[in-house]
Design a protein around this motif. Structure first.
Motif, mmCIF file in Angstrom:
data_model
loop_
_atom_site.group_PDB
_atom_site.id
_atom_site.type_symbol
_atom_site.label_atom_id
_atom_site.label_comp_id
_atom_site.label_asym_id
_atom_site.label_seq_id
_atom_site.Cartn_x
_atom_site.Cartn_y
_atom_site.Cartn_z
ATOM 1 N N MET A 136 2.884 -0.123 -3.363
ATOM 2 C CA MET A 136 4.423 0.100 -3.012
ATOM 3 C C MET A 136 4.644 -1.099 -2.237
ATOM 4 S SD MET A 136 4.792 3.666 -2.218
ATOM 5 C CE MET A 136 6.436 4.864 -1.392
ATOM 6 N N LEU A 137 4.112 -1.213 -1.621
ATOM 7 C CA LEU A 137 4.856 -3.208 -0.822
ATOM 8 C C LEU A 137 4.446 -4.059 -1.444
ATOM 9 C CD1 LEU A 137 2.913 -2.539 2.923
ATOM 10 C CD2 LEU A 137 5.405 -2.589 2.727
ATOM 11 N N LEU A 138 3.375 -4.258 -2.789
ATOM 12 C CA LEU A 138 3.387 -4.931 -3.449
ATOM 13 C C LEU A 138 4.194 -5.111 -4.726
ATOM 14 C CD1 LEU A 138 1.810 -6.914 -5.011
ATOM 15 C CD2 LEU A 138 0.574 -4.897 -6.182
ATOM 16 N N ALA A 139 4.726 -3.519 -5.429
ATOM 17 C CA ALA A 139 5.768 -3.379 -6.489
ATOM 18 C C ALA A 139 7.430 -4.361 -5.080
ATOM 19 C CB ALA A 139 6.338 -2.307 -6.813
ATOM 20 N N MET A 140 7.839 -4.027 -4.702
ATOM 21 C CA MET A 140 8.695 -4.638 -3.546
ATOM 22 C C MET A 140 8.885 -6.012 -3.064
ATOM 23 S SD MET A 140 8.879 -1.846 -0.251
ATOM 24 C CE MET A 140 10.383 -2.516 0.933
ATOM 25 N N ALA A 141 7.598 -6.733 -3.333
ATOM 26 C CA ALA A 141 7.194 -7.903 -2.741
ATOM 27 C C ALA A 141 7.506 -8.753 -3.897
ATOM 28 C CB ALA A 141 5.746 -8.052 -2.305
ATOM 29 N N ASN B 291 -8.941 -4.002 -1.275
ATOM 30 C CA ASN B 291 -8.096 -5.505 -1.050
ATOM 31 C C ASN B 291 -7.986 -5.892 -2.295
ATOM 32 O OD1 ASN B 291 -11.048 -7.227 -2.737
ATOM 33 N ND2 ASN B 291 -11.356 -5.062 -2.140
ATOM 34 N N SER B 292 -7.965 -5.942 -3.985
ATOM 35 C CA SER B 292 -7.624 -6.875 -4.196
ATOM 36 C C SER B 292 -5.554 -7.032 -4.502
ATOM 37 C CB SER B 292 -8.086 -6.642 -5.848
ATOM 38 O OG SER B 292 -7.616 -4.964 -6.623
ATOM 39 N N TYR B 293 -5.031 -5.796 -4.811
ATOM 40 C CA TYR B 293 -4.197 -5.154 -4.690
ATOM 41 C C TYR B 293 -2.995 -5.876 -3.281
ATOM 42 C CZ TYR B 293 -5.330 -0.764 -3.660
ATOM 43 O OH TYR B 293 -5.445 -0.076 -4.041
ATOM 44 N N LEU B 294 -4.106 -5.730 -2.345
ATOM 45 C CA LEU B 294 -3.651 -6.139 -0.473
ATOM 46 C C LEU B 294 -3.644 -7.040 -0.249
ATOM 47 C CD1 LEU B 294 -2.657 -4.683 1.856
ATOM 48 C CD2 LEU B 294 -4.559 -4.905 2.993
ATOM 49 N N ALA B 295 -4.572 -8.330 -1.065
ATOM 50 C CA ALA B 295 -4.193 -9.526 -0.679
ATOM 51 C C ALA B 295 -2.951 -9.952 -1.991
ATOM 52 C CB ALA B 295 -5.165 -9.800 -1.463
ATOM 53 N N ALA C 192 4.936 -5.182 -14.378
ATOM 54 C CA ALA C 192 2.859 -5.815 -13.324
ATOM 55 C C ALA C 192 2.438 -4.351 -12.829
ATOM 56 C CB ALA C 192 3.446 -6.854 -12.625
ATOM 57 N N ILE C 193 3.378 -3.863 -12.386
ATOM 58 C CA ILE C 193 3.239 -2.502 -11.220
ATOM 59 C C ILE C 193 2.036 -1.540 -12.255
ATOM 60 C CG2 ILE C 193 4.522 -2.751 -9.478
ATOM 61 C CD1 ILE C 193 5.819 0.113 -10.644
#
Length: 373
Positions: A156-161, A224-228, A207-208
Motif C-alpha cells: 500500500m505504501l508502494l501504491a501511495m509512492a 524485499n522486492s517491493y519494499l525496496a 503498476a500495482i
C-alpha cells in the motif's frame, strides 16, 4: 418496483457507459478520491486469502532469524539460537557460502544438489528486509496470513509512492506542454489538469496489478522486492524535488532512502539509473556539472559496495544471480541474452515467450528480439 424496472430498461448501453465514464472520471480526477480508490484496489487484489503455507526459502530464513536447535544439530551453524541480534539480521538471507563454511552442511542436508560447485555462494546483503521478517516471526510466529498482511502494508505504501511520483511527473508534463505551446503548435489542451490526474491514477493502478510485480506477493521471503521499490520510488521523488527546489533536505532524504533501499534489496541500484536519466535529460547544464549533481548518489553506491564486498556478501558462480562486480564477463554475456527478452516482452505485452522455444532454438528468438528492440 415496476417503475424502477421501467426506468432501468429505458437506459441504453451508451447512456450507461457514459454514466460509468463520468463516475470514474469524477473519482480519478480528484486526488483524495483517486488515492482512496487506488488503495482499495490494492487491498482487494492483494488481501491474504488464508490459504497456502510457508514455502522454500521461508523456512531457511525463519531458522536464520530465530534459530533452530534441530538444524543446528544437523550442522547449520547459522541456525544458532544464541547468536547476536545483528548477526541474525546479517544472516537473514544467508543461503550458502563456501567461505562461511555452510556449503557442505547445506549440501548434506539436501538444501542444494550434490552436483553443485565447490566455490559458490548466495549471501545477499538485506538487513532492512530481514528486520521486517524478524518482527514477523517474533510477533506473529507461524501465522502466515499475518505475515502477508504485513507485506500488504508495504505494498500500500508502494501504491501511495507511485501515485505521488506519477502525479508529480504529470505536473511536469503539463508545465512543459504549456511552455512549449508558446513557441510551437502543440495542443496544450491535451495536458489539462484533469487529464494529467487521470493518467497518474491509471498508471498507478496498472503498476500495482501488473503480474511481474505482484506474482510473488504471497511469498513472504520475496517482500524485499517491493519494499525496496517503495523506498526507491520515494528516493527518486525526493531527488527530483531537490533538483526543482534546491532544498538540501530533499537531497539528504533522497540519499538516506536510497541507502536504506540498497540495504533492502540489491535491485534498488536501478533507482540510480532513473536519477541519472533525469539529470541527463532534464537538467540544462554542461556534462561536468551534471556529473557533479549525480556524484552524491555514486558515493552512496560506492560506500555500499565496499561494505557489501568486504562483508563477503553477494552471489558467486551461480547462474540464477550474477554479480556484475565479481563476474563482469558473465554478467555482460547474460545481459546480451536477457535484455532483448525484456524489451521484446514489453513491446508485445507478453512475458517469458522464450520458454516456448527448444533450448537449441532459443538463439533465434534472441536474434528476433534484438531486431525488434
Amino acid at each position: 418496483m415496476s417503475e424502477l424496472q421501467t426506468a432501468a430498461q429505458s437506459v441504453t448501453p451508451i447512456e450507461l457507459m457514459t454514466r460509468l465514464q463520468l463516475f470514474i472520471t469524477t473519482i480519478l480526477t480528484r486526488p483524495a478520491r483517486a488515492l482512496l480508490a487506488i488503495l482499495c484496489i490494492t487491498i482487494i487484489t492483494h488481501l491474504p486469502s488464508g490459504f497456502g503455507s510457508f514455502v522454500a526459502d521461508d523456512y531457511m530464513q525463519w531458522a536464520m532469524l530465530k534459530g533452530s536447535p534441530a538444524l543446528q544439530a544437523q550442522g547449520f551453524s547459522k541456525a544458532d539460537v544464541n547468536k547476536p541480534f545483528t548477526d541474525r539480521l546479517l544472516d537473514g538471507f544467508h543461503f550458502f557460502s563456501d567461505k562461511a563454511g555452510t556449503l557442505q552442511s547445506y549440501r548434506d542436508y539436501g538444501n542444494i544438489p550434490w552436483w553443485s560447485g565447490e566455490n559458490i555462494s548466495m549471501v545477499p546483503f538485506r538487513p532492512v528486509a530481514a528486520l521486517t521478517h524478524w518482527i514477523d516471526y517474533t510477533v506473529f510466529g507461524d501465522t502466515l496470513w499475518l505475515h502477508q498482511l504485513h507485506s500488504l502494508l508495504y505494498f500500500m505504501l508502494l501504491a501511495m509512492a507511485l501515485y505521488a511520483l506519477y502525479r508529480h511527473m504529470a505536473e511536469m508534463s503539463q508545465k512543459g506542454a504549456r511552455e512549449s505551446a508558446i513557441n510551437t503548435t502543440i495542443n496544450s489542451s491535451l495536458y489539462t489538469n484533469q487529464a494529467m490526474l487521470m493518467v497518474a491514477a491509471l498508471a498507478t493502478i496498472m503498476a500495482i496489478v501488473d503480474f511481474s510485480l505482484t506474482r510473488s506477493f504471497l511469498w513472504v521471503v520475496a517482500r524485499n522486492s517491493y519494499l525496496a521499490c517503495t523506498l526507491g520510488v520515494n528516493s527518486l521523488l525526493c531527488f527530483i524535488r531537490w533538483r526543482e527546489q534546491r532544498g538540501l533536505h530533499w537531497l539528504v532524504a533522497s540519499l538516506a532512502l536510497f541507502a536504506i533501499a540498497l540495504l533492502t534489496a540489491e535491485a534498488a541500484l536501478a533507482v540510480a539509473g532513473y536519477m541519472g536519466a533525469y539529470v541527463l535529460c532534464i537538467e540544462r547544464k554542461p556534462l561536468v556539472k551534471k556529473a557533479l549533481i549525480i556524484a552524491p548518489v555514486i558515493a552512496v553506491i560506492l560506500l555500499w559496495r565496499i561494505g557489501y564486498s568486504e562483508g563477503g556478501f553477494g552471489a558467486l558462480n551461480i547462474a540464477q544471480y550474477i554479480d556484475p562486480g565479481r563476474s563482469p564477463a558473465q554478467f555482460a554475456h547474460n545481459f546480451l541474452w536477457v535484455f532483448p527478452q525484456i524489451m521484446f516482452n514489453q513491446i508485445v505485452g507478453l512475458d517469458t515467450l522464450i520458454v516456448f522455444f527448444h533450448p537449441e532454438q532459443q538463439w533465434k528468438f534472441i536474434a528476433l528480439a534484438w531486431i525488434v528492440t
